[in-house]
Design a protein around this motif. Structure first.
Motif, mmCIF file in Angstrom:
data_model
loop_
_atom_site.group_PDB
_atom_site.id
_atom_site.type_symbol
_atom_site.label_atom_id
_atom_site.label_comp_id
_atom_site.label_asym_id
_atom_site.label_seq_id
_atom_site.Cartn_x
_atom_site.Cartn_y
_atom_site.Cartn_z
ATOM 1 N N ARG A 153 -8.116 7.029 4.228
ATOM 2 C CA ARG A 153 -8.189 5.472 2.491
ATOM 3 C C ARG A 153 -7.368 5.032 3.807
ATOM 4 N N ALA A 185 1.259 -1.291 -0.102
ATOM 5 C CA ALA A 185 -0.177 0.109 0.083
ATOM 6 C C ALA A 185 0.378 1.045 -0.110
ATOM 7 N N GLU A 191 -1.911 -1.436 -3.889
ATOM 8 C CA GLU A 191 -2.879 -0.384 -3.406
ATOM 9 C C GLU A 191 -2.703 0.765 -3.025
ATOM 10 N N THR A 232 -3.127 4.785 -1.717
ATOM 11 C CA THR A 232 -4.346 5.726 -0.649
ATOM 12 C C THR A 232 -4.169 6.752 -0.869
ATOM 13 N N SER A 289 -8.087 -2.754 6.760
ATOM 14 C CA SER A 289 -9.365 -3.732 7.404
ATOM 15 C C SER A 289 -9.925 -4.208 6.256
ATOM 16 N N SER A 290 -9.055 -3.607 5.006
ATOM 17 C CA SER A 290 -9.850 -3.416 3.583
ATOM 18 C C SER A 290 -10.171 -5.334 3.417
ATOM 19 N N ARG A 345 -9.875 -6.776 0.651
ATOM 20 C CA ARG A 345 -8.944 -7.232 -0.788
ATOM 21 C C ARG A 345 -7.996 -7.769 0.205
ATOM 22 N N GLU A 362 -8.836 3.103 6.378
ATOM 23 C CA GLU A 362 -9.685 1.292 5.358
ATOM 24 C C GLU A 362 -8.779 0.606 5.098
ATOM 25 N N MET A 363 -7.536 0.928 4.739
ATOM 26 C CA MET A 363 -7.310 -0.191 3.573
ATOM 27 C C MET A 363 -6.351 -0.823 4.590
#
Length: 337
Positions: free
Chosen positions: A105, A66, A96, A98, A111-112, A114, A108-109
């Protein structure tokens, strides 16, 4: 019907376990046996069932990365280095972004959904800060990059920002420059790359007996070329005298160098310029840009190695560690004496 491990084992004259060991790239298989199995796999066109393998092993063979944004050359080159380091360990990278380091963002990443596709995450936050330490206590292997959060619950791979910026400034001082402008400072920042590199700049000035001048500090938000160009135009318009520029990253320095040349100033005769990051494009600017190599390849390789170790030992005891990479000054035409 699809080819099975049994079919491959029969053709190669080995056990199903041996075929499985070859498919999973285990080290302790004799070269001659491995060659027989690989030949049988090629002849039969066998394709491993990755979903089934994942269910059996609890691993996907995929790691997450990320980053704030790939339009920043540093992060694009870092992603490339991580992918290469992962390939050496037979891992695939899921990338990913952000949104330029948007804090929401980034949170959120962490706990994504994905992330269920991956075995662990390499994470470079830009919007989160020390107040978000608790959010990094996640139930999966995590390796942190960057300079926004220190002493958290995850392993952390970072560069020697203060020492490297001090070396960049000293390089300009050693070239006979004493009025050194800095571009890319963040007003009010206490933790982050900008504040750490500014600290190194000030330490180098102090060591050389050069007084700090607030008028030589150019502020910028994002570290893109246009921001370096805008900061350089503002400094020229202010009338402050300077004979060198330290861009806190290469893209800022490249933007500044273009504006200096447009203003009729010669680089390095009138103004020496140095950047930070050792981007590939710095080798091809005119003049070529002096810079700091912060150990990007070492950062990538260390992050992947540490994450892979945590994945292999995810149920074992774990004390987070910090890893610091080495740096070097790369002198080029923009600071030539």
């Amino acid at each position: 019907m699809a080819t099975t491990l049994h079919d491959v084992a029969t053709l190669a004259g080995v056990s199903i376990k041996t075929v499985s060991n070859v498919v999973n790239d285990y080290e302790h298989v004799r070269p001659a046996t491995r060659d027989k199995v690989l030949k049988a796999i090629a002849e039969l066109g066998y394709k491993p069932n990755l979903s089934a393998r994942s269910l059996r092993s609890g691993r996907t063979g995929v790691i997450g990365l990320a980053l704030p944004e790939l339009t920043l050359s540093y992060f694009a080159e870092l992603a490339d280095a991580v992918i290469r380091a992962a390939e050496r360990r037979h891992l695939v990278v899921l990338i990913e972004q952000t949104a330029g380091g948007d804090r929401t963002r980034e949170i959120e990443m962490l706990s994504s959904p994905r992330l269920q596709l991956t075995d662990g995450l390499i994470f470079s936050p830009l919007g989160m800060g020390p107040e978000d330490l608790a959010l990094l206590d996640v139930p999966y292997p995590l390796v942190l990059l960057g300079e926004r959060i220190f002493d958290g619950p995850a392993d952390h791979v970072t560069m020697r920002n203060v020492e490297a910026a001090k070396a960049a400034t000293k390089h300009l001082i050693d070239a006979g420059r004493s009025r050194i402008a800095v571009l890319g400072a963040h007003e009010g920042e206490l933790v982050g790359s900008a504040s750490l590199r500014l600290r190194g700049y000030r330490e180098a000035l102090a060591d050389a007996g050069i007084a700090f001048d607030e008028g030589l500090i150019g502020y910028a938000g994002l570290w893109h070329r246009r921001n370096g160009a805008e900061a350089m135009r503002a400094m020229l318009a202010s009338g402050v005298r300077f004979d060198a520029v330290f861009g806190l990253n290469d893209t800022l320095a490249l933007g500044a160098m273009r504006v200096l040349q447009e203003a009729g100033l010669r680089v390095p005769a009138d103004v020496a310029v140095i950047g930070f990051d050792d981007l590939d494009e710095a080798k091809y600017s005119l003049p070529t840009l002096s810079t700091i190599d912060p150990g990007r390849d070492e950062i990538a390789d260390t992050a992947v190695r540490v994450l892979a170790e945590r994945i292999d030992n995810r149920l074992g005891p774990h004390t987070p560690e910090r890893y610091l990479t080495d740096f070097r000054v790369i002198p080029r035409e923009s600071t030539a004496v």
